[in-house]
Design a protein around this motif. Structure first.
Motif, mmCIF file in Angstrom:
data_model
loop_
_atom_site.group_PDB
_atom_site.id
_atom_site.type_symbol
_atom_site.label_atom_id
_atom_site.label_comp_id
_atom_site.label_asym_id
_atom_site.label_seq_id
_atom_site.Cartn_x
_atom_site.Cartn_y
_atom_site.Cartn_z
ATOM 1 N N GLY A 25 0.830 -1.187 0.000
ATOM 2 C CA GLY A 25 0.000 0.000 0.000
ATOM 3 C C GLY A 25 0.865 1.237 0.000
ATOM 4 N N SER A 26 0.261 2.349 0.313
ATOM 5 C CA SER A 26 1.006 3.607 0.326
ATOM 6 C C SER A 26 1.869 3.681 1.575
ATOM 7 N N SER A 27 2.667 4.690 1.650
ATOM 8 C CA SER A 27 3.556 4.820 2.801
ATOM 9 C C SER A 27 2.730 4.967 4.071
ATOM 10 N N PHE A 28 3.308 4.567 5.174
ATOM 11 C CA PHE A 28 2.569 4.598 6.423
ATOM 12 C C PHE A 28 3.529 4.839 7.581
ATOM 13 N N ASN A 29 2.957 5.210 8.687
ATOM 14 C CA ASN A 29 3.706 5.408 9.919
ATOM 15 C C ASN A 29 3.460 4.209 10.818
ATOM 16 N N PHE A 30 4.512 3.464 11.014
ATOM 17 C CA PHE A 30 4.424 2.206 11.749
ATOM 18 C C PHE A 30 4.494 2.479 13.249
ATOM 19 N N ASN A 31 3.582 1.861 14.014
ATOM 20 C CA ASN A 31 3.606 1.993 15.468
ATOM 21 C C ASN A 31 4.190 0.732 16.114
ATOM 22 N N TYR A 32 3.554 -0.391 15.842
ATOM 23 C CA TYR A 32 4.107 -1.653 16.310
ATOM 24 C C TYR A 32 3.533 -2.775 15.457
ATOM 25 N N MET A 33 4.132 -3.933 15.546
ATOM 26 C CA MET A 33 3.570 -5.105 14.911
ATOM 27 C C MET A 33 3.625 -6.267 15.896
ATOM 28 N N SER A 34 2.758 -7.219 15.688
ATOM 29 C CA SER A 34 2.691 -8.376 16.571
ATOM 30 C C SER A 34 2.483 -9.649 15.765
ATOM 31 N N GLN A 43 -7.613 -20.524 22.144
ATOM 32 C CA GLN A 43 -7.748 -19.111 21.825
ATOM 33 C C GLN A 43 -6.469 -18.585 21.178
ATOM 34 N N ARG A 44 -6.629 -17.543 20.411
ATOM 35 C CA ARG A 44 -5.473 -16.895 19.804
ATOM 36 C C ARG A 44 -4.619 -16.286 20.908
ATOM 37 N N GLU A 45 -3.309 -16.476 20.799
ATOM 38 C CA GLU A 45 -2.424 -15.928 21.821
ATOM 39 C C GLU A 45 -1.359 -15.054 21.176
ATOM 40 N N LEU A 46 -0.949 -14.075 21.937
ATOM 41 C CA LEU A 46 0.069 -13.132 21.478
ATOM 42 C C LEU A 46 1.442 -13.762 21.671
ATOM 43 N N VAL A 47 2.214 -13.787 20.607
ATOM 44 C CA VAL A 47 3.525 -14.421 20.668
ATOM 45 C C VAL A 47 4.632 -13.386 20.842
ATOM 46 N N ALA A 48 4.604 -12.321 20.039
ATOM 47 C CA ALA A 48 5.696 -11.345 20.075
ATOM 48 C C ALA A 48 5.204 -10.007 19.581
ATOM 49 N N THR A 49 5.834 -8.951 20.079
ATOM 50 C CA THR A 49 5.529 -7.582 19.663
ATOM 51 C C THR A 49 6.828 -6.849 19.409
ATOM 52 N N MET A 50 6.850 -6.088 18.325
ATOM 53 C CA MET A 50 8.037 -5.297 17.983
ATOM 54 C C MET A 50 7.628 -3.846 17.775
ATOM 55 N N THR A 51 8.365 -2.941 18.407
ATOM 56 C CA THR A 51 8.211 -1.517 18.157
ATOM 57 C C THR A 51 9.511 -0.999 17.562
ATOM 58 N N ASP A 52 9.604 0.310 17.417
ATOM 59 C CA ASP A 52 10.854 0.880 16.918
ATOM 60 C C ASP A 52 12.016 0.650 17.877
ATOM 61 N N THR A 53 11.704 0.519 19.136
ATOM 62 C CA THR A 53 12.766 0.480 20.142
ATOM 63 C C THR A 53 12.867 -0.825 20.910
ATOM 64 N N SER A 54 11.923 -1.710 20.751
ATOM 65 C CA SER A 54 11.981 -2.919 21.566
ATOM 66 C C SER A 54 11.271 -4.079 20.891
ATOM 67 N N THR A 55 11.636 -5.260 21.351
ATOM 68 C CA THR A 55 10.949 -6.482 20.942
ATOM 69 C C THR A 55 10.614 -7.269 22.202
ATOM 70 N N ILE A 56 9.390 -7.701 22.293
ATOM 71 C CA ILE A 56 8.949 -8.473 23.450
ATOM 72 C C ILE A 56 8.463 -9.829 22.978
ATOM 73 N N ILE A 57 9.006 -10.870 23.567
ATOM 74 C CA ILE A 57 8.491 -12.219 23.345
ATOM 75 C C ILE A 57 7.573 -12.514 24.524
ATOM 76 N N HIS A 58 6.311 -12.700 24.252
ATOM 77 C CA HIS A 58 5.320 -12.788 25.331
ATOM 78 C C HIS A 58 5.164 -14.204 25.881
ATOM 79 N N GLN A 59 5.444 -15.191 25.068
ATOM 80 C CA GLN A 59 5.241 -16.576 25.480
ATOM 81 C C GLN A 59 6.550 -17.174 25.981
ATOM 82 N N ASP A 60 6.539 -17.586 27.248
ATOM 83 C CA ASP A 60 7.749 -18.192 27.807
ATOM 84 C C ASP A 60 8.157 -19.434 27.021
ATOM 85 N N SER A 61 7.170 -20.107 26.453
ATOM 86 C CA SER A 61 7.456 -21.364 25.768
ATOM 87 C C SER A 61 8.283 -21.186 24.506
ATOM 88 N N VAL A 62 8.365 -19.967 23.973
ATOM 89 C CA VAL A 62 9.121 -19.755 22.736
ATOM 90 C C VAL A 62 10.366 -18.906 22.953
#
Length: 120
Positions: A25-34, A43-62
């Motif tokens: 698509g067109s250019s965009f301003n990225f906030n975070y991705m997961s 249920q759907r579970e959150l595995v990881a989140t990345m921002t401009d400054t950090s990455t968080i792995i939410h699941q201890d199992s991975v």
């Protein structure tokens, strides 16, 4: 904005896969991705989140097995999955939180999901 997830497949336990999620698509301003995953009957579970400054792995199992990275242009993010286990079997989804212009609110966009199957 459209997200295209790819890279899933069938792999033996102990193997590796790299998932990709590309935004078009067109250019965009990225906030975070997961990255999320949803195993059959769960249920759907959150595995990881990345921002401009950090990455968080939410699941201890991975932790220690999964890593997140992206291209410099931020249009593509990756989930590198090593030492895969049968319990990692799931449909993996990516989500971008971004805005297309400074005047727009941040909005969530989802990829279509990619199947990861780990055989024992």
């Amino acid at each position: 904005v459209q997200l295209q997830a790819s890279g899933g497949g069938l792999v033996q336990a102990g193997g590796s896969l790299r998932l990709s999620c590309a935004a078009s698509g067109s250019s965009f301003n990225f906030n975070y991705m997961s990255w999320y995953r949803q195993a059959p009957g769960k249920q759907r579970e959150l595995v990881a989140t990345m921002t401009d400054t950090s990455t968080i792995i939410h699941q201890d199992s991975v932790k220690g097995r999964f890593t997140v990275s992206r291209t410099n242009a931020k249009g593509t993010v990756y989930l590198q999955m090593n030492s895969l286990k049968p319990e990692d079997t799931a449909v993996y989804y990516c989500k971008f939180n971004l805005r297309e212009s400074w005047s727009d609110p941040y909005t969530n966009y989802w990829g279509q999901g990619t199947q990861v199957t780990v055989s024992s």
